[in-house]
Write a protein that holds these residues in place. Structure first.
Motif, mmCIF file in Angstrom:
data_model
loop_
_atom_site.group_PDB
_atom_site.id
_atom_site.type_symbol
_atom_site.label_atom_id
_atom_site.label_comp_id
_atom_site.label_asym_id
_atom_site.label_seq_id
_atom_site.Cartn_x
_atom_site.Cartn_y
_atom_site.Cartn_z
ATOM 1 N N MET A 1 -4.748 4.123 -4.394
ATOM 2 C CA MET A 1 -4.342 4.347 -3.058
ATOM 3 C C MET A 1 -5.187 5.105 -2.064
ATOM 4 S SD MET A 1 -0.590 6.672 -2.686
ATOM 5 C CE MET A 1 -0.645 6.841 -4.270
ATOM 6 N N SER A 2 -4.888 4.628 -0.807
ATOM 7 C CA SER A 2 -5.605 5.197 0.266
ATOM 8 C C SER A 2 -4.943 6.246 1.105
ATOM 9 C CB SER A 2 -6.353 4.138 1.093
ATOM 10 O OG SER A 2 -6.989 4.718 2.138
ATOM 11 N N THR A 3 -5.104 7.432 1.117
ATOM 12 C CA THR A 3 -4.006 8.291 2.018
ATOM 13 C C THR A 3 -4.655 8.496 3.211
ATOM 14 O OG1 THR A 3 -4.848 10.332 0.968
ATOM 15 C CG2 THR A 3 -2.992 9.249 -0.112
ATOM 16 N N SER A 4 -6.030 8.181 3.553
ATOM 17 C CA SER A 4 -6.833 8.593 4.768
ATOM 18 C C SER A 4 -6.004 7.824 5.887
ATOM 19 C CB SER A 4 -8.059 8.269 4.550
ATOM 20 O OG SER A 4 -8.423 7.104 4.242
ATOM 21 N N THR A 5 -5.390 6.634 5.925
ATOM 22 C CA THR A 5 -4.827 5.713 6.813
ATOM 23 C C THR A 5 -3.503 5.938 7.118
ATOM 24 O OG1 THR A 5 -4.477 3.795 5.094
ATOM 25 C CG2 THR A 5 -6.663 4.036 6.139
ATOM 26 N N ILE A 6 -2.827 7.051 6.181
ATOM 27 C CA ILE A 6 -1.247 6.856 6.450
ATOM 28 C C ILE A 6 -1.412 8.172 7.614
ATOM 29 C CG2 ILE A 6 0.681 8.171 5.434
ATOM 30 C CD1 ILE A 6 -0.634 7.078 2.597
ATOM 31 N N SER A 7 -0.627 7.686 8.625
ATOM 32 C CA SER A 7 -0.073 8.582 9.642
ATOM 33 C C SER A 7 1.480 9.013 9.629
ATOM 34 C CB SER A 7 -0.097 8.028 11.141
ATOM 35 O OG SER A 7 0.170 8.742 12.088
ATOM 36 N N THR A 8 1.617 10.445 9.484
ATOM 37 C CA THR A 8 3.017 10.862 9.263
ATOM 38 C C THR A 8 3.630 10.826 10.447
ATOM 39 O OG1 THR A 8 2.142 12.899 9.771
ATOM 40 C CG2 THR A 8 2.481 12.461 7.384
ATOM 41 N N ASN A 9 3.021 10.563 11.757
ATOM 42 C CA ASN A 9 3.644 10.229 12.974
ATOM 43 C C ASN A 9 4.967 10.931 13.257
ATOM 44 O OD1 ASN A 9 3.827 8.703 15.352
ATOM 45 N ND2 ASN A 9 4.581 6.831 14.530
ATOM 46 N N VAL A 22 8.164 0.668 7.092
ATOM 47 C CA VAL A 22 7.894 0.756 5.728
ATOM 48 C C VAL A 22 6.576 0.011 5.510
ATOM 49 C CG1 VAL A 22 8.423 0.716 3.275
ATOM 50 C CG2 VAL A 22 10.144 1.225 4.863
ATOM 51 N N LYS A 23 5.412 0.747 5.115
ATOM 52 C CA LYS A 23 4.273 0.050 4.813
ATOM 53 C C LYS A 23 3.481 0.165 3.636
ATOM 54 C CE LYS A 23 2.822 -0.021 9.824
ATOM 55 N NZ LYS A 23 1.668 0.285 10.702
ATOM 56 N N SER A 24 2.756 -0.704 3.192
ATOM 57 C CA SER A 24 2.088 -0.554 2.065
ATOM 58 C C SER A 24 1.118 0.336 2.047
ATOM 59 C CB SER A 24 1.707 -1.992 1.379
ATOM 60 O OG SER A 24 0.760 -1.788 0.243
ATOM 61 N N SER A 25 0.832 1.232 0.941
ATOM 62 C CA SER A 25 -0.276 2.382 0.823
ATOM 63 C C SER A 25 -1.036 2.074 -0.293
ATOM 64 C CB SER A 25 0.224 3.548 0.948
ATOM 65 O OG SER A 25 1.264 3.951 -0.373
ATOM 66 N N LEU A 26 -0.956 0.737 -0.695
ATOM 67 C CA LEU A 26 -2.016 0.337 -1.933
ATOM 68 C C LEU A 26 -3.194 0.058 -1.309
ATOM 69 C CD1 LEU A 26 0.651 -1.478 -4.017
ATOM 70 C CD2 LEU A 26 -0.026 0.768 -4.141
ATOM 71 N N ASP A 27 -4.335 0.241 -1.901
ATOM 72 C CA ASP A 27 -5.475 -0.152 -1.215
ATOM 73 C C ASP A 27 -5.715 -1.630 -1.043
ATOM 74 O OD1 ASP A 27 -6.721 2.446 -1.598
ATOM 75 O OD2 ASP A 27 -7.735 2.087 -3.593
ATOM 76 N N GLU A 28 -5.260 -2.482 -1.636
ATOM 77 C CA GLU A 28 -5.395 -3.885 -1.437
ATOM 78 C C GLU A 28 -4.703 -4.295 -0.293
ATOM 79 O OE1 GLU A 28 -2.567 -3.769 -4.995
ATOM 80 O OE2 GLU A 28 -4.736 -2.756 -4.524
ATOM 81 N N ASN A 29 -3.590 -3.642 0.088
ATOM 82 C CA ASN A 29 -2.561 -4.137 1.444
ATOM 83 C C ASN A 29 -2.378 -2.906 2.142
ATOM 84 O OD1 ASN A 29 -2.086 -6.705 -0.002
ATOM 85 N ND2 ASN A 29 -0.791 -5.550 -1.444
ATOM 86 N N THR A 30 -3.207 -1.828 2.282
ATOM 87 C CA THR A 30 -2.742 -0.705 3.103
ATOM 88 C C THR A 30 -2.441 -1.257 4.641
ATOM 89 O OG1 THR A 30 -4.324 0.458 1.822
ATOM 90 C CG2 THR A 30 -3.932 1.401 3.996
ATOM 91 N N GLY A 31 -1.373 -0.676 4.939
ATOM 92 C CA GLY A 31 -0.902 -0.839 6.376
ATOM 93 C C GLY A 31 -0.056 -2.020 6.572
ATOM 94 N N GLU A 32 -0.028 -2.889 5.623
ATOM 95 C CA GLU A 32 0.964 -4.158 5.631
ATOM 96 C C GLU A 32 2.143 -3.814 5.855
ATOM 97 O OE1 GLU A 32 1.975 -7.664 2.758
ATOM 98 O OE2 GLU A 32 -0.011 -7.287 3.005
ATOM 99 N N THR A 33 3.109 -4.340 6.619
ATOM 100 C CA THR A 33 4.272 -4.037 7.123
ATOM 101 C C THR A 33 5.175 -4.767 6.141
ATOM 102 O OG1 THR A 33 3.841 -3.383 9.367
ATOM 103 C CG2 THR A 33 6.242 -4.237 8.820
ATOM 104 N N GLY A 79 4.334 6.701 -4.106
ATOM 105 C CA GLY A 79 3.042 6.671 -3.024
ATOM 106 C C GLY A 79 2.793 5.222 -2.925
ATOM 107 N N ALA A 80 3.739 4.436 -3.555
ATOM 108 C CA ALA A 80 3.339 2.742 -3.215
ATOM 109 C C ALA A 80 3.513 2.450 -1.711
ATOM 110 C CB ALA A 80 3.975 1.854 -4.147
ATOM 111 N N THR A 81 4.364 2.858 -1.067
ATOM 112 C CA THR A 81 4.586 2.736 0.371
ATOM 113 C C THR A 81 4.755 4.195 1.163
ATOM 114 O OG1 THR A 81 6.989 2.839 -0.098
ATOM 115 C CG2 THR A 81 6.023 0.642 -0.066
#
Length: 87
Positions: A1-9, A22-33, A79-81
């Motif tokens: 899981m890549s937490t560096s790209t997560i924006s709490t906004n 709601v977006k994916s936070s899994l490495d292979e789909n990070t940021g996918e809505t 933490g998956a999303t």
């Protein structure tokens, strides 16, 4: 899981009725809505000391049924999303 790209906004002041993405936070789909939904409940969870306890946190339940930690924007206990406030 890549937490560096997560924006709490600015999620700390998210209230019931506010819309989020709601977006994916899994490495292979990070940021996918995944979907857009609304906050249904907000809850402050007290800290529980000792073994098996946990830190205090503020959670919000979305229309999809999952709870999210507003401090980090991640799905609670998974933490998956992640969520971002809808502008």
């Amino acid at each position: 899981m890549s937490t560096s790209t997560i924006s709490t906004n600015d999620l700390a002041d998210l209230q019931v009725g506010d819309k989020v993405v709601v977006k994916s936070s899994l490495d292979e789909n990070t940021g996918e809505t995944i979907c857009t939904t609304m906050a249904l409940n907000r809850r402050n969870v007290l800290s529980i000391p000792g073994w098996g306890g946990g830190e205090a946190k503020t959670l919000v339940r979305l229309g999809i049924g999952a709870w999210y930690d507003l401090a980090i924007g991640l799905q609670d206990d998974s933490g998956a999303t992640c969520i971002e406030r809808l502008a």
